[in-house]
Design a protein around this motif. Structure first.
Motif, short mmCIF file in Angstrom:
data_model
loop_
_atom_site.label_atom_id
_atom_site.label_comp_id
_atom_site.label_asym_id
_atom_site.label_seq_id
_atom_site.Cartn_x
_atom_site.Cartn_y
_atom_site.Cartn_z
N LEU A 103 0.82 -1.21 0.00
CA LEU A 103 0.00 0.00 0.00
C LEU A 103 0.86 1.26 0.00
CD1 LEU A 103 -2.69 -1.05 2.63
CD2 LEU A 103 -2.69 -1.43 0.15
N LEU A 104 0.36 2.30 -0.65
CA LEU A 104 1.12 3.53 -0.80
C LEU A 104 0.17 4.72 -0.75
CD1 LEU A 104 4.03 4.08 -3.26
CD2 LEU A 104 2.13 5.68 -3.30
N LEU A 105 0.58 5.78 -0.07
CA LEU A 105 -0.21 7.01 -0.01
C LEU A 105 0.77 8.17 -0.07
CD1 LEU A 105 -3.20 7.64 2.38
CD2 LEU A 105 -1.67 9.46 1.72
N GLU A 106 0.50 9.15 -0.93
CA GLU A 106 1.38 10.31 -1.10
C GLU A 106 0.67 11.57 -0.64
OE1 GLU A 106 4.09 9.64 -4.86
OE2 GLU A 106 2.00 9.16 -5.38
N CYS A 107 1.41 12.42 0.07
CA CYS A 107 0.85 13.66 0.62
C CYS A 107 1.77 14.83 0.31
CB CYS A 107 0.69 13.56 2.13
SG CYS A 107 -0.47 12.29 2.67
N PRO A 108 1.20 16.04 0.12
CA PRO A 108 2.05 17.20 -0.15
C PRO A 108 2.86 17.64 1.06
CG PRO A 108 -0.25 17.84 0.01
CD PRO A 108 -0.23 16.35 0.02
N GLN A 136 -14.83 -12.09 1.81
CA GLN A 136 -14.31 -10.88 1.20
C GLN A 136 -12.85 -11.07 0.82
OE1 GLN A 136 -15.28 -6.97 2.98
NE2 GLN A 136 -16.45 -8.11 4.50
N GLU A 137 -12.50 -10.67 -0.40
CA GLU A 137 -11.14 -10.77 -0.89
C GLU A 137 -10.33 -9.56 -0.42
OE1 GLU A 137 -9.73 -13.20 -2.68
OE2 GLU A 137 -11.58 -14.38 -2.63
N PRO A 138 -8.99 -9.68 -0.34
CA PRO A 138 -8.17 -8.51 -0.04
C PRO A 138 -8.42 -7.39 -1.04
CG PRO A 138 -6.87 -10.51 0.18
CD PRO A 138 -8.19 -10.92 -0.42
N LEU A 139 -8.21 -6.18 -0.61
CA LEU A 139 -8.45 -5.01 -1.45
C LEU A 139 -7.52 -5.02 -2.65
CD1 LEU A 139 -8.75 -2.35 1.38
CD2 LEU A 139 -10.62 -3.35 0.05
N ASP A 140 -8.07 -4.54 -3.78
CA ASP A 140 -7.27 -4.44 -5.00
C ASP A 140 -7.71 -3.19 -5.75
OD1 ASP A 140 -5.36 -5.05 -6.91
OD2 ASP A 140 -6.02 -7.12 -7.15
N ALA A 141 -7.14 -2.98 -6.94
CA ALA A 141 -7.41 -1.77 -7.70
C ALA A 141 -8.89 -1.54 -7.92
CB ALA A 141 -6.67 -1.83 -9.03
N TRP A 142 -9.31 -0.31 -7.69
CA TRP A 142 -10.66 0.22 -7.89
C TRP A 142 -11.64 -0.17 -6.78
CZ3 TRP A 142 -9.91 4.12 -10.75
CH2 TRP A 142 -8.93 4.07 -11.77
N ASP A 143 -11.15 -0.83 -5.73
CA ASP A 143 -12.00 -1.01 -4.55
C ASP A 143 -12.11 0.33 -3.84
OD1 ASP A 143 -12.50 -3.69 -4.93
OD2 ASP A 143 -10.82 -4.35 -3.69
N ARG A 144 -13.29 0.61 -3.28
CA ARG A 144 -13.50 1.89 -2.62
C ARG A 144 -14.46 1.69 -1.46
NH1 ARG A 144 -15.23 0.43 -8.03
NH2 ARG A 144 -17.50 0.56 -8.02
N MET A 145 -14.39 2.63 -0.50
CA MET A 145 -15.24 2.53 0.69
C MET A 145 -15.18 3.80 1.49
SD MET A 145 -12.85 0.15 3.14
CE MET A 145 -12.52 -0.97 1.79
N ALA A 160 -13.71 9.05 2.52
CA ALA A 160 -13.72 7.77 1.81
C ALA A 160 -12.38 7.61 1.10
CB ALA A 160 -14.86 7.71 0.81
N ILE A 161 -12.13 6.40 0.62
CA ILE A 161 -10.90 6.14 -0.13
C ILE A 161 -11.21 5.28 -1.34
CG2 ILE A 161 -9.40 6.38 1.89
CD1 ILE A 161 -9.79 2.94 0.40
N ILE A 162 -10.33 5.33 -2.31
CA ILE A 162 -10.34 4.39 -3.42
C ILE A 162 -8.92 3.89 -3.61
CG2 ILE A 162 -10.02 6.20 -5.17
CD1 ILE A 162 -11.77 4.44 -7.05
N GLY A 178 8.95 -13.60 -5.81
CA GLY A 178 7.86 -13.32 -6.73
C GLY A 178 7.69 -11.83 -6.90
N LYS A 179 6.65 -11.42 -7.62
CA LYS A 179 6.49 -10.00 -7.91
C LYS A 179 5.36 -9.39 -7.08
CE LYS A 179 3.51 -10.77 -11.96
NZ LYS A 179 3.35 -10.56 -13.42
N PHE A 180 5.37 -8.07 -7.00
CA PHE A 180 4.30 -7.33 -6.35
C PHE A 180 4.15 -5.98 -7.04
CE2 PHE A 180 7.90 -5.39 -4.23
CZ PHE A 180 7.49 -4.09 -3.98
N ALA A 181 3.05 -5.30 -6.76
CA ALA A 181 2.79 -3.97 -7.30
C ALA A 181 2.27 -3.09 -6.17
CB ALA A 181 1.78 -4.02 -8.44
N PHE A 182 2.39 -1.79 -6.34
CA PHE A 182 1.87 -0.86 -5.35
C PHE A 182 0.39 -0.57 -5.62
CE2 PHE A 182 6.43 0.30 -5.25
CZ PHE A 182 6.66 0.02 -3.91
#
Length: 225
Positions: A103-108, A136-145, A160-162, A178-182
């Motif tokens: 997981l990654l979050l960027e802030c100014p 419920q599956e782990p969160l992935d791209a385009w999940d929001r709540m 809320a987040i996406i 193995g591989k992973f993505a942010f």
């Protein structure tokens, strides 16, 4: 009967992948990783999820608070450990390592709430992966709540987040295991969340980018819709 040779190989794979991610890949991508990792702790699971029994290995997962660098003027909050090959057999040719996502979050600016939020969602990911929330599956791209209140715990209009593919770090990264993505966290207002559900979240993300509201998350910003 436990196969001690295989256990030793698994430990070695975990340690090698861990060091490769934090000491090589993360320092290359993010530069200064800050004062050290902020690990998950039992109180986080208890207070946020009413969970009193956790796998002790989860408490080694954490989040780095990475300050700006000469080439990057903003702060980065990034998890480390979700891609650990905890249950991988070293003899298996796995495509993805661990959950396959960090997981990654960027802030100014430096944002203590962002550190709290990424730690919270890292814990949530492990609970999802362990089946603590049913099917419920782990969160992935385009999940929001909705996150149940202001994203900063104070007066932010964002509640809320996406989760989206990372714009600044879009590649799939290879570890020995193995591989992973942010997976990037973007803050949304309730109105933005409703707009995305009524229309299209990719279009919403483009709108946020055009208004300077993504991919960096500023808890002080107003809603764009």
């Amino acid at each position: 009967m436990t196969n001690l040779a295989n256990d030793g190989a698994a430990d070695s794979l975990l340690e090698t992948a861990w060091a490769q991610r934090e000491e090589t890949l993360y320092t290359t991508l993010f530069g200064d990783l800050g004062p050290g990792i902020y690990p998950l702790d039992l109180s986080l699971f208890e207070q946020m999820f009413n969970c009193t029994q956790v796998d002790p290995r989860w408490l080694h997962i954490g989040v780095f608070e990475c300050p700006p660098t000469p080439g990057r003027p903003h702060w980065v909050y990034v998890s480390s450990g979700l891609s650990n090959p905890w249950d991988d057999n070293p003899d298996d040719d796995e495509e993805w390592t661990g959950l396959g996502r960090e997981l990654l979050l960027e802030c100014p600016q430096q944002s203590p709430w962002a550190l709290t939020l990424v730690r919270r969602f890292a814990a949530y990911q492990m609970l999802l992966a362990a089946g603590r929330f049913g099917d419920q599956e782990p969160l992935d791209a385009w999940d929001r709540m909705s996150v149940g209140g202001p994203i900063d715990g104070q007066q932010s209009a964002l509640s809320a987040i996406i989760m989206v593919p990372s714009e600044h770090y879009p590649e799939e990264y290879q570890l020995v295991s193995g591989k992973f993505a942010f997976l990037q966290i973007i803050g949304l207002s309730a109105a933005e969340l409703a707009h995305g559900r009524a229309h299209d979240f990719e279009d919403l993300l483009q709108m946020l980018g055009e208004r300077g509201a993504a991919p960096l998350v500023d808890a002080a910003r107003g809603s764009i819709v």
